[in-house]
Design a protein around this motif. Structure first.
Motif, PDB file in Angstrom:
ATOM      1  N   SER A 308      46.861  21.041  48.612  1.00 16.11           N
ATOM      2  CA  SER A 308      47.000  20.440  49.949  1.00 16.11           C
ATOM      3  C   SER A 308      48.459  20.298  50.381  1.00 16.11           C
ATOM      4  CB  SER A 308      46.326  19.062  49.976  1.00 16.11           C
ATOM      5  OG  SER A 308      47.057  18.120  49.202  1.00 16.11           O
ATOM      6  N   TYR A 553      41.004  21.297  51.677  1.00  9.28           N
ATOM      7  CA  TYR A 553      42.413  21.065  51.344  1.00  9.28           C
ATOM      8  C   TYR A 553      43.192  20.563  52.561  1.00  9.28           C
ATOM      9  CZ  TYR A 553      41.547  23.859  47.098  1.00  9.28           C
ATOM     10  OH  TYR A 553      41.060  24.341  45.907  1.00  9.28           O
ATOM     11  N   SER A 557      45.177  16.859  53.387  1.00  6.60           N
ATOM     12  CA  SER A 557      46.525  16.714  53.940  1.00  6.60           C
ATOM     13  C   SER A 557      46.519  15.914  55.239  1.00  6.60           C
ATOM     14  CB  SER A 557      47.127  18.095  54.216  1.00  6.60           C
ATOM     15  OG  SER A 557      47.206  18.849  53.034  1.00  6.60           O
TER      16      SER A 557
END
Length: 643
Positions: A308, A553, A557
């Motif tokens: 990420s 992912y 983030s």
């Protein structure tokens, strides 16, 4: 009647009265039920029936049928209590019945939409009236008044109970948290250390040394930015050390306190959120793991964290944006006005030979030697002592001896499992003792003067600590009223495309962090909520596992980056308050000047980062693209200050 006979009669009455009452209760037994003090509509409410208080025959059974509002619920017996959840919609008379025992009570749940009012009122008042104490207090009062107006029959009773609950419930509750007390003690010790190394000439020595590198406004801001990146392992230590160390330097170079506070605030959390060895790692990995367990993903939380990293656009863009502002010597919006105002005020002070009160505070007696190491050694102890404390409190021999793990991964696991509060307390106390020893050992200050400097340093922190306590109390109100649930339910109720989910998650995280003032609290709420939802949404849209993991992912983030953005914008955030404190900047002015910059970078993070990344564009393209756009924004929208 003789006096001794009367006393004997009273004694007999008081002895047997409880027994009479108990016998009366047994003839008509009542079911003991524990309900939460605060019940919110549309939120599952935990209802508990303790075993100790209900000694009927049903206790001996393995399970019972519980009659709740004519709805049969199977309650399985636990070790000490029966527990189940019930969702209240509107005002209703809830009744419980088990065999010959019963319980009945009218429940008036608080509508969920009212939960947004306390933080919203506090934030709007702080921004419009530029006064944070009254804003936080009124935000607290509005929350307690809403709570008690749904619990009390009389508005007068609700009014007075709401006022008292601010102090006897929420402020006490915020002070009872060991983490909060640790932050207060750490802040006070740092304030005492900074004041002492100012009085013993050490700070002036540091200023003299840094002057070789920070001899202009641009180089002074660059040194501040570089120090902010250098102290990457903890945002609290970063904020307080960099702000307090660089304030005398930037004052001399005529950099506004607002600009200093912005650089300090916007390097602390962003660099801590992307570095692989920080106090953020442990808490984030635990949140990710709690989500992966729900969806049966085999990949380790640390591997997900690494995947990420390339899409954490907001922290990367923020650090680059600050650098562009410094190198191009440009600003825009309220920050430009603050910089011009600072230059004008300092010019007037130079012409009239009247230094400001803040500059007078850092002046020392000319007979005191200005030796840089009298400040450098205590600051060094804070920085590296904190790092050593993190390693010590998180040490795991099994992890360290695992030959399959790389060194950086071992260190990340150890620091992720550490107790950052203990590390901060140990390092700050050691730094204070070192500063005292240096002052006394060189006979720069007497013991009474050193103690006086420490006490004065404690006093300088009082205002910020009061703001912190009120902000924590307001965060507890938002937690009790489920403000985050309201925002989440409002924004994710619609069926959205998987490609839009990371951007919407980023906005949602920012709104929750802005409303609650807590980036970690936002992550705690959204990681278990959004990550399983993103996995299910991707598969329902026909994506395979590989495509779903890419969105997964980016969503990881987005939650963290949005939390940092909301934390930057919120006037009730503890890191925002600490940045104002360390820079000696007016708190509301710091928020006003930082807000346009944070929103600018946040917008670029969405349109040049999260959106195209979700459609498969590589981060190797998007990060340079974001840098170019931010450079163009500063170049064409920014204006240089008058020299």
């Amino acid at each position: 009647m003789p006096k001794n006979h009367f006393s004997s009669l009273l004694f007999i009455v008081f002895i047997f009265l409880p027994l009479i009452s108990f016998s009366s209760n047994n003839s008509n037994p009542t079911l003991q039920v524990v309900l939460p003090k605060i019940i919110i509509a549309d939120i599952p409410t935990s209802i508990v029936i303790p075993i100790e208080g209900n000694t009927a025959d049903f206790i001996e059974q393995d399970s019972i049928w519980l009659d709740v509002n004519n709805m049969q619920v199977l309650a399985v017996k636990g070790n000490k209590q029966f527990e189940f959840e019930y969702i209240f919609k509107t005002k209703e008379n809830v009744a419980f019945k088990i065999e010959n025992r019963s319980f009945s009570k009218v429940i008036n749940p608080i509508p969920l939409w009212l939960s947004i009012l306390p933080p919203l009122i506090a934030i709007l008042m702080a921004l419009f009236f530029k006064e944070v104490f009254s804003a936080l207090f009124i935000g607290l009062f509005s929350g307690t008044l809403i709570i008690f107006s749904y619990q009390e029959a009389s508005i007068f009773s609700a009014f007075f109970k709401a006022i008292f609950a601010i102090s006897d419930t929420y402020i006490l509750q915020s002070l009872a948290d060991s983490g909060h007390i640790s932050i207060i003690l750490f802040s006070m010790l740092i304030g005492a250390m900074v004041n002492l190394i100012t009085k013993n000439g050490g700070m002036q020595g540091v200023v003299n040394k840094l002057s070789k590198f920070a001899n202009s406004r641009r180089s002074g801001q660059f040194v501040t930015w570089f120090l902010g990146i250098l102290i990457f392992f903890d945002d609290y230590a970063n904020t307080l050390v960099v702000g307090n160390t660089m304030r005398p330097v930037t004052d001399r170079l005529k950099v506004s306190r607002e600009k200093l506070a912005y650089i300090v605030d916007s390097t602390a959390a962003p660099v801590a959120s992307i570095a692989m060895i920080t106090t953020w790692i442990g808490i984030e990995l635990s949140y990710i793991q709690s989500a992966t367990v729900q969806i049966n993903i085999d990949e380790s939380p640390y591997s997900i964290f690494l995947h990420s990293l390339p899409t954490r656009f907001y922290p990367f863009f923020t650090l680059f944006f600050i650098l562009m502002l410094i190198l191009l010597k440009k600003d825009f919006g309220p920050m430009l006005k603050a910089e011009k105002k600072c230059r004008q005020q300092l010019k007037i002070e130079e012409e009239t030979n009247k230094p400001s009160a803040e500059l007078q505070d850092i002046e020392i007696d000319k007979s005191i030697p200005t030796r840089w190491y009298n400040a450098g050694i205590p600051v060094f102890i804070v920085i590296f002592g904190t790092f050593a404390g993190l390693v010590y409190t998180g040490w795991d021999t099994t992890i360290w001896n695992d030959s399959n793990l790389a060194f950086s991964k071992k260190l990340s696991h150890i620091i992720g499992a550490s107790d950052s509060y203990l590390a901060l307390l140990w390092s700050s106390l050691s730094a204070v003792l070192a500063a005292v020893a240096l002052s006394l050992g060189q006979r720069i200050l007497t013991l009474s003067k050193a103690v006086e400097a420490l006490v004065s340093g404690f006093k300088t922190m009082l205002t910020a600590i009061l703001i912190l306590v009120l902000a924590w109390a307001l965060a507890d109100i938002t937690k009790d009223m489920h403000t985050a649930d309201f925002i989440s339910n409002t924004l994710i109720a619609t069926n959205v495309s998987p490609y839009l989910l990371p951007s919407l998650t980023f906005i949602l995280s920012a709104l929750i962090a802005f409303s609650t003032g807590s980036s970690w609290g936002t992550m705690a709420i959204l990681y278990p909520l959004i990550l399983p939802a993103s996995w299910a949404l991707c598969h329902s849209a026909g994506m395979n596992n590989l495509e779903s993991m890419d969105i997964f992912y980016i969503t990881v983030s987005a939650i963290l980056a949005g939390s940092v953005l909301g934390d930057h914008c919120s006037p009730i955030s503890d890191t925002t308050i600490l940045s104002s404190l360390a820079s000696s900047c007016n708190h509301i002015e710091h928020v006003r000047t930082q807000l346009p910059y944070a929103l600018t970078v946040g917008s670029i993070a969405i349109f040049a980062g999260l959106l195209p990344a979700a459609y498969g564009v590589s981060s190797w393209i998007l990060i340079p693209l974001g840098f170019i756009l931010l450079f163009l924004i500063v170049k064409f929208f920014g204006k240089k200050h008058e020299e």
